[in-house]
Design a protein around this motif. Structure first.
Motif, mmCIF file in Angstrom:
data_model
loop_
_atom_site.group_PDB
_atom_site.id
_atom_site.type_symbol
_atom_site.label_atom_id
_atom_site.label_comp_id
_atom_site.label_asym_id
_atom_site.label_seq_id
_atom_site.Cartn_x
_atom_site.Cartn_y
_atom_site.Cartn_z
ATOM 1 N N ASP A 41 0.821 -1.209 0.000
ATOM 2 C CA ASP A 41 0.000 0.000 0.000
ATOM 3 C C ASP A 41 0.860 1.267 0.000
ATOM 4 N N THR A 42 0.278 2.323 -0.564
ATOM 5 C CA THR A 42 0.874 3.656 -0.551
ATOM 6 C C THR A 42 -0.009 4.578 0.284
ATOM 7 N N VAL A 43 0.595 5.307 1.202
ATOM 8 C CA VAL A 43 -0.121 6.187 2.119
ATOM 9 C C VAL A 43 0.334 7.622 1.903
ATOM 10 N N PHE A 44 -0.626 8.548 1.835
ATOM 11 C CA PHE A 44 -0.330 9.978 1.884
ATOM 12 C C PHE A 44 -0.717 10.458 3.276
ATOM 13 N N ASP A 45 0.256 10.958 4.023
ATOM 14 C CA ASP A 45 0.037 11.463 5.378
ATOM 15 C C ASP A 45 0.174 12.984 5.343
ATOM 16 N N PHE A 67 4.192 8.776 2.113
ATOM 17 C CA PHE A 67 4.594 10.132 1.740
ATOM 18 C C PHE A 67 4.069 11.057 2.842
ATOM 19 N N ALA A 68 4.981 11.655 3.596
ATOM 20 C CA ALA A 68 4.621 12.434 4.778
ATOM 21 C C ALA A 68 4.830 13.923 4.520
ATOM 22 N N PHE A 69 3.740 14.699 4.555
ATOM 23 C CA PHE A 69 3.765 16.137 4.311
ATOM 24 C C PHE A 69 3.893 16.877 5.646
ATOM 25 N N GLU A 70 4.900 17.722 5.785
ATOM 26 C CA GLU A 70 5.025 18.551 6.992
ATOM 27 C C GLU A 70 5.718 19.862 6.631
ATOM 28 N N PRO A 71 4.977 20.988 6.649
ATOM 29 C CA PRO A 71 5.531 22.255 6.170
ATOM 30 C C PRO A 71 6.360 23.054 7.159
ATOM 31 N N ILE A 72 6.204 22.823 8.458
ATOM 32 C CA ILE A 72 6.801 23.699 9.457
ATOM 33 C C ILE A 72 8.222 23.234 9.787
ATOM 34 N N PRO A 73 9.231 24.053 9.490
ATOM 35 C CA PRO A 73 10.631 23.607 9.575
ATOM 36 C C PRO A 73 11.039 22.954 10.892
ATOM 37 N N ALA A 77 12.154 18.985 10.807
ATOM 38 C CA ALA A 77 13.485 18.516 11.210
ATOM 39 C C ALA A 77 13.379 17.254 12.065
ATOM 40 N N ILE A 78 12.362 17.192 12.920
ATOM 41 C CA ILE A 78 12.155 16.001 13.748
ATOM 42 C C ILE A 78 11.646 14.844 12.890
ATOM 43 N N LEU A 79 10.751 15.149 11.953
ATOM 44 C CA LEU A 79 10.276 14.120 11.021
ATOM 45 C C LEU A 79 11.449 13.486 10.282
ATOM 46 N N GLU A 80 12.394 14.303 9.851
ATOM 47 C CA GLU A 80 13.578 13.796 9.165
ATOM 48 C C GLU A 80 14.384 12.866 10.079
ATOM 49 N N GLN A 81 14.482 13.216 11.357
ATOM 50 C CA GLN A 81 15.207 12.366 12.301
ATOM 51 C C GLN A 81 14.503 11.019 12.465
ATOM 52 N N ASN A 82 13.179 11.037 12.527
ATOM 53 C CA ASN A 82 12.433 9.783 12.662
ATOM 54 C C ASN A 82 12.462 8.969 11.369
ATOM 55 N N ARG A 90 11.387 3.691 3.197
ATOM 56 C CA ARG A 90 9.976 3.645 2.785
ATOM 57 C C ARG A 90 9.197 4.884 3.199
ATOM 58 N N LEU A 91 9.868 5.800 3.896
ATOM 59 C CA LEU A 91 9.233 7.051 4.320
ATOM 60 C C LEU A 91 9.820 8.196 3.507
ATOM 61 N N ILE A 92 8.961 8.848 2.732
ATOM 62 C CA ILE A 92 9.378 9.992 1.939
ATOM 63 C C ILE A 92 8.886 11.240 2.662
ATOM 64 N N ALA A 93 9.794 11.995 3.249
ATOM 65 C CA ALA A 93 9.445 13.191 4.023
ATOM 66 C C ALA A 93 9.418 14.400 3.095
ATOM 67 N N LEU A 94 8.272 15.059 3.025
ATOM 68 C CA LEU A 94 8.070 16.178 2.113
ATOM 69 C C LEU A 94 7.990 17.478 2.913
ATOM 70 N N PRO A 95 8.873 18.465 2.647
ATOM 71 C CA PRO A 95 8.948 19.678 3.474
ATOM 72 C C PRO A 95 7.934 20.744 3.070
ATOM 73 N N TYR A 96 6.716 20.349 2.875
ATOM 74 C CA TYR A 96 5.663 21.298 2.519
ATOM 75 C C TYR A 96 4.313 20.732 2.929
ATOM 76 N N GLY A 97 3.338 21.626 3.020
ATOM 77 C CA GLY A 97 1.987 21.209 3.320
ATOM 78 C C GLY A 97 1.196 21.010 2.044
#
Length: 265
Positions: A41-45, A67-73, A77-82, A90-97
């Protein structure tokens, strides 16, 4: 930055330990009413925060991609650490909302409660008593590991609500549309769309082009029901072929305008 130990012993990077534990409690409430995941499965978070939901989704099956969307720097930064700790590629961290169109947007970042950070602070500005009720409910339903929170007197809920939003910082952040990300990554199917973005949920859905709706199979949306928004979102899903819709409020949030809408085909 610090570390939090979740109920099953999983450790995550976080900004505030108690908030990470509470976020994990909320995640379990998303997997009901037909919301489940299977291998491949593919998830958009959308509104990933530090990535607790993304982590739990990845733990469901080894082949899942998020695919994890998080706009607030500071939160991203914590999302990137996790991602580095648990993402396993398998986690693609996207720096935008996500929104109805692409561009920049002003977000209110709350250092005392990062999870409340929002592009729509007017919701809480206009409903301060509702936030106090949410705080009160959170105290009453505090996880076992935060048992001491239940000792906080109810009359302090209003003060705590104000404290959580104090010291707010205005940050300019990037937003994109869900459809632009579908095109960029050539996504053929979104098995689960999860949206929890503190009042921007309707804008997120309006940023999905008609040609892309058939690719979305299931959704869980946190809805702030103001100005008939819950009914508007229900109609959006019904008109796109989602035949099973369920709406409920989390325990402790009965006196707020926040609902969870579950949609499956």
């Amino acid at each position: 930055m610090t570390m939090a130990t979740l109920a099953d012993g999983t450790q995550v990077h976080c900004l505030i330990q108690s908030e990470a534990i509470v976020l994990d409690e909320h995640v379990e409430g998303y997997f009901k009413h037909g919301i489940e995941l299977k291998p491949g499965d593919t998830v958009f978070d959308v509104g990933a925060n530090i990535g607790v939901f993304a982590l739990r989704a990845l733990q469901k099956h080894a082949e899942i991609k998020v695919f994890a969307f998080e706009p607030i720097p500071p939160i991203f930064a914590i999302l990137e650490q996790n991602k580095a700790l648990h993402g396993d590629g398998r986690l693609i961290a996207l720096p935008y909302g996500a929104s109805r169109e692409e561009g920049g947007f002003s977000f209110q970042y709350y250092p005392n409660s990062p999870a409340l950070s929002t592009a729509h602070p007017e919701f809480w500005d206009q409903n301060p008593d509702m936030l106090a009720k949410a705080v009160e409910g959170s105290i009453e339903q505090a996880p076992k590991s935060l048992w001491y929170a239940r000792l906080v007197p109810r009359f302090l809920s209003g003060w705590l609500a104000r404290h959580l939003r104090s010291g707010a910082e205005t940050l300019e952040c990037e937003v994109r549309t869900v459809s632009s990300v579908i095109r960029e990554y050539d996504i053929e199917r979104i098995d689960l769309l999860k949206v929890d973005c503190e009042g921007a949920e309707l804008d997120v859905l309006l940023g999905i082009e008609e040609t892309h709706w058939p690719r979305i199979q299931k959704a869980i949306i946190e809805v702030h029901d103001v100005d008939g928004r819950l009914e508007d979102i229900r109609r959006i899903f019904e008109s796109r072929g989602f035949s099973r819709l369920s709406v409920e409020k989390e325990v402790g949030f009965e006196e707020t305008a926040m609902h969870n809408l579950y949609a499956t085909r």
